[in-house]
Design an enzyme around this catalytic site. Structure first.
Site, PDB file in Angstrom:
ATOM      1  N   TYR A  51       8.734 -21.767 -51.634  1.00 36.20           N
ATOM      2  CA  TYR A  51       7.558 -21.442 -50.824  1.00 36.20           C
ATOM      3  C   TYR A  51       6.373 -21.060 -51.714  1.00 36.20           C
ATOM      4  O   TYR A  51       5.246 -20.950 -51.232  1.00 36.20           O
ATOM      5  CB  TYR A  51       7.834 -20.272 -49.877  1.00 36.20           C
ATOM      6  N   HIS A 109      19.272 -22.857 -51.151  1.00 34.80           N
ATOM      7  CA  HIS A 109      18.364 -23.376 -50.126  1.00 34.80           C
ATOM      8  C   HIS A 109      18.950 -24.587 -49.390  1.00 34.80           C
ATOM      9  O   HIS A 109      18.885 -24.660 -48.159  1.00 34.80           O
ATOM     10  CB  HIS A 109      17.021 -23.734 -50.771  1.00 34.80           C
TER      11      HIS A 109
END
Length: 279
Positions: A51, A109
């Site tokens: 991010y 992730h």
């Protein structure tokens, strides 16, 4: 301040039913949004290496006057860092970027099964937990076969699996399997295709019956199913409304009606963890 229920994993780790998603909350504005959310009562903050906002999240936490021990800060190991040595450095770098003594919850992730390095990445998280630089470890977007393998090879079961869950893609089998194993389901994109979903008559009708918004109705649906949701919200008004949804109690029939919106093609994009590659 809204009283938010907690859900408990197999090892006693507890997570609030609603947290703050931070995707695209970056820079000074992102840091301010995190600080504001904590002041409103959020205790779960979800970030990720990819991010590119761990610094902003860390700054927002540092500016808060809430005791650090009351917060759960999540981040995620990217696919390009699955190999053992790279994974160790990535885990350490995330902690430094966040400015924390330890990350509270560190996830893989995506499994990226075509590269077949996720077991190495998991062992790196196990090792980091043993060193004390990570408190709890989990995964994201893992299928049952991926969960089986990492537990078989390491002897360690993840506390969470963060997956796509929303009324168009309710993931009933995955949510049930996780509950049986004491793995907490965390829903990313919990509001799905918000514009389309929030106009669904069944959601609008239930919202009207409870005097709440359609978005709050969907978040209450997640909580009723025992699923942690992490909606992103930058404004204080949306943050407050999302958190207030934790206090809404839906009937079993209302939960079933919303679950019935599920579709075979309900994914937001072509991200089947059996094939998807995230680097």
């Amino acid at each position: 301040m809204t009283e938010v229920p907690f859900f408990t994993a197999h090892n006693g780790f507890r997570m609030p039913a609603i947290g703050l998603g931070t995707y695209r909350l970056n820079g000074d504005a992102g840091a301010a949004a995190v600080t504001a959310a904590i002041a409103l009562g959020y205790r779960l903050i979800d970030s990720a290496f990819n991010y590119e906002n761990e610094g902003a999240v860390g700054a927002g936490i540092a500016a808060s006057d809430v005791d650090r021990s009351d917060l759960i800060v999540t981040t995620k190991l990217p696919g390009r860092h699955h190999e053992s040595a790279r994974a160790r450095v990535s885990i350490e770098e995330s902690r430094y970027r966040l400015g924390l003594d330890a990350t509270d919850l560190h996830l893989i992730h995506w499994p990226n099964p075509a590269r077949d390095l996720y077991a190495q990445a998991w062992q790196a998280l196990v090792d980091a937990q043993q060193r004390g630089t990570v408190r709890q470890i989990g995964v994201s977007n893992f299928l049952p076969e991926h969960l089986d393998r990492i537990e078989r090879e390491s002897g360690v079961r993840p506390v969470t699996n963060q997956i796509e869950v929303h009324p168009y893609f309710p993931q009933e089998d995955a949510v049930r399997l996780h509950a049986e194993r004491g793995i907490l389901t965390v829903a990313w994109s919990p509001l799905g295709r918000a514009g389309e979903l929030l106009a669904e008559p069944v959601i609008v009708d239930i919202a009207s019956a409870h005097g709440i918004t359609p978005a709050q109705t969907v978040l209450a649906w997640h909580a009723a199913r025992g699923t942690v949701s992490i909606p992103k919200a930058s404004s204080a008004a949306h943050q407050r409304a999302n958190l207030a949804a934790a206090a809404v109690v839906l009937s079993p029939g209302e939960v079933e009606a919303i679950t019935g919106l599920g579709r075979p093609d309900g994914r937001l994009f072509n991200a089947d963890p059996a094939h998807h590659q995230e680097l």
